[in-house]
Write a protein that holds these residues in place. Sequence first.
Motif, short mmCIF file in Angstrom:
data_model
loop_
_atom_site.label_atom_id
_atom_site.label_comp_id
_atom_site.label_asym_id
_atom_site.label_seq_id
_atom_site.Cartn_x
_atom_site.Cartn_y
_atom_site.Cartn_z
N MET A 10 0.83 -1.21 0.00
CA MET A 10 0.00 0.00 0.00
C MET A 10 0.86 1.25 0.00
O MET A 10 0.69 2.15 0.81
N SER A 11 1.81 1.30 -0.96
CA SER A 11 2.81 2.36 -0.96
C SER A 11 2.52 3.52 -1.89
O SER A 11 3.18 4.55 -1.83
N ASN A 12 1.52 3.38 -2.76
CA ASN A 12 1.35 4.41 -3.78
C ASN A 12 -0.12 4.57 -4.16
O ASN A 12 -0.81 3.61 -4.45
N LEU A 13 -0.58 5.81 -4.18
CA LEU A 13 -1.94 6.14 -4.60
C LEU A 13 -1.88 6.80 -5.97
O LEU A 13 -1.16 7.78 -6.17
N ARG A 14 -2.62 6.27 -6.92
CA ARG A 14 -2.65 6.81 -8.28
C ARG A 14 -3.97 7.53 -8.50
O ARG A 14 -5.04 6.95 -8.28
N LEU A 42 -1.49 -2.23 -3.90
CA LEU A 42 -1.53 -3.07 -2.71
C LEU A 42 -0.18 -3.68 -2.41
O LEU A 42 0.24 -3.77 -1.26
N ILE A 43 0.51 -4.12 -3.47
CA ILE A 43 1.84 -4.71 -3.29
C ILE A 43 2.72 -4.30 -4.46
O ILE A 43 2.29 -4.31 -5.61
N THR A 44 3.94 -3.89 -4.14
CA THR A 44 4.91 -3.45 -5.15
C THR A 44 6.21 -4.21 -4.95
O THR A 44 6.73 -4.29 -3.83
N VAL A 45 6.73 -4.77 -6.04
CA VAL A 45 7.99 -5.53 -6.00
C VAL A 45 8.96 -4.92 -6.98
O VAL A 45 8.65 -4.74 -8.15
N GLY A 46 10.16 -4.58 -6.49
CA GLY A 46 11.17 -4.01 -7.37
C GLY A 46 11.95 -2.92 -6.67
O GLY A 46 12.10 -2.92 -5.45
N SER A 47 12.44 -1.99 -7.45
CA SER A 47 13.25 -0.89 -6.92
C SER A 47 12.60 0.43 -7.28
O SER A 47 11.54 0.48 -7.90
N THR A 98 13.82 2.36 -9.42
CA THR A 98 14.03 2.53 -10.87
C THR A 98 12.99 1.76 -11.68
O THR A 98 12.48 2.28 -12.68
N ALA A 99 12.68 0.54 -11.26
CA ALA A 99 11.71 -0.28 -11.97
C ALA A 99 11.01 -1.20 -11.00
O ALA A 99 11.65 -1.81 -10.14
N ASN A 100 9.70 -1.31 -11.12
CA ASN A 100 8.95 -2.17 -10.22
C ASN A 100 7.63 -2.60 -10.84
O ASN A 100 7.12 -1.97 -11.77
N LEU A 101 7.10 -3.68 -10.31
CA LEU A 101 5.79 -4.18 -10.68
C LEU A 101 4.85 -4.01 -9.50
O LEU A 101 5.25 -4.21 -8.35
N SER A 102 3.60 -3.64 -9.77
CA SER A 102 2.66 -3.45 -8.68
C SER A 102 1.30 -4.01 -9.05
O SER A 102 0.89 -4.00 -10.21
N LEU A 103 0.61 -4.50 -8.04
CA LEU A 103 -0.75 -4.99 -8.18
C LEU A 103 -1.64 -4.17 -7.25
O LEU A 103 -1.30 -3.99 -6.08
N GLY A 104 -2.75 -3.66 -7.78
CA GLY A 104 -3.55 -2.76 -6.96
C GLY A 104 -5.05 -2.99 -7.12
O GLY A 104 -5.50 -3.92 -7.78
N LYS A 150 -0.95 15.12 -10.74
CA LYS A 150 -0.42 14.69 -9.45
C LYS A 150 -0.19 13.20 -9.48
O LYS A 150 -1.03 12.44 -9.92
N PHE A 151 0.94 12.80 -8.96
CA PHE A 151 1.26 11.37 -8.84
C PHE A 151 1.94 11.23 -7.49
O PHE A 151 3.09 11.59 -7.32
N SER A 152 1.22 10.73 -6.50
CA SER A 152 1.61 10.88 -5.10
C SER A 152 2.99 10.32 -4.78
O SER A 152 3.64 10.74 -3.85
N LYS A 153 3.45 9.37 -5.60
CA LYS A 153 4.76 8.77 -5.34
C LYS A 153 5.87 9.80 -5.36
O LYS A 153 6.88 9.68 -4.69
N PHE A 154 5.69 10.87 -6.14
CA PHE A 154 6.76 11.86 -6.32
C PHE A 154 6.46 13.16 -5.60
O PHE A 154 7.11 14.16 -5.84
N ASP A 155 5.42 13.20 -4.75
CA ASP A 155 5.10 14.44 -4.01
C ASP A 155 6.24 14.77 -3.05
O ASP A 155 6.87 13.90 -2.49
#
Length: 246
Positions: free
Chosen positions: A28-32, A74-79, A81-87, A241-246
């Motif tokens: 639950m690390s990122n809201l789009r 909900l879950i993010t795997v990677g770094s 620089t690059a990652n996969l996420s399921l939400g 807005k893309f909350s990951k980069f706020d």
Amino acid sequence: MKSSLEKRLLLLAMFFFPLLASSQVKYMSNLRTDGGIAYNFFTGPDATDFRTSINGFGSGFLFDIFTGRYSLDLITVGSETANLSLGVGLAINKYRFADNLVIGNENDQIVYEEDPDPDHDYVNTFFGYGKSKLVYSSVYFPLNLDVSLGPMHFSAGGFIDLYLSGKLKRKFKADGEKEVELVKNEEFRDYPLNHTKYGVNALLMHKKSGVGMGFTYMITPFFQEDHGPVMNETRISFVYKFSKFD
């Protein structure tokens, strides 16, 4: 001499090895958010009969704050620089038709025409009272690949979309009186809709400013095959807005 397939596999391995080697798991690390400044329309063989309009800030256009696509990873795997996420996300989709369409369901077949009643005045101006529109909500489950390269961030993926609720609404004036005709969800959900749909989405954003462009396309047509017009939902959005980069 490596075959073309071997070269492609090698390139994929070179890309994904750093991702896996330095992978982190986040929850639950990122809201789009994708709402407020967009345009919803249809594409496909019968889309010209269902042209949409931005009158009254309709079809997801500027200040149409009650529509959009909002999801939580909900879950993010990677770094970084690059990652996969399921939400999981919620979408509220609005289509205001340029023509004053009357859409019905007869024997599980979609029928439609421009309102033939000459006494129905839709006041077809930007802020006019009348309208013919379709609104529906859905829950969707996106799988996204995110890649950051220099100042830019790119995201692309696919999703499954499940219908929740919808309605058809027409507003017009008759004999100087305001009239509203509504097809509520209890009836609209029995129209031959595709209640489960698959789609793709993409986003390109400048990280520092948080400004970008988004694109969403439903691969599955809106209506069931052989039961209605052939058309696919399409959305172009200005993402601010893309909350990951706020």
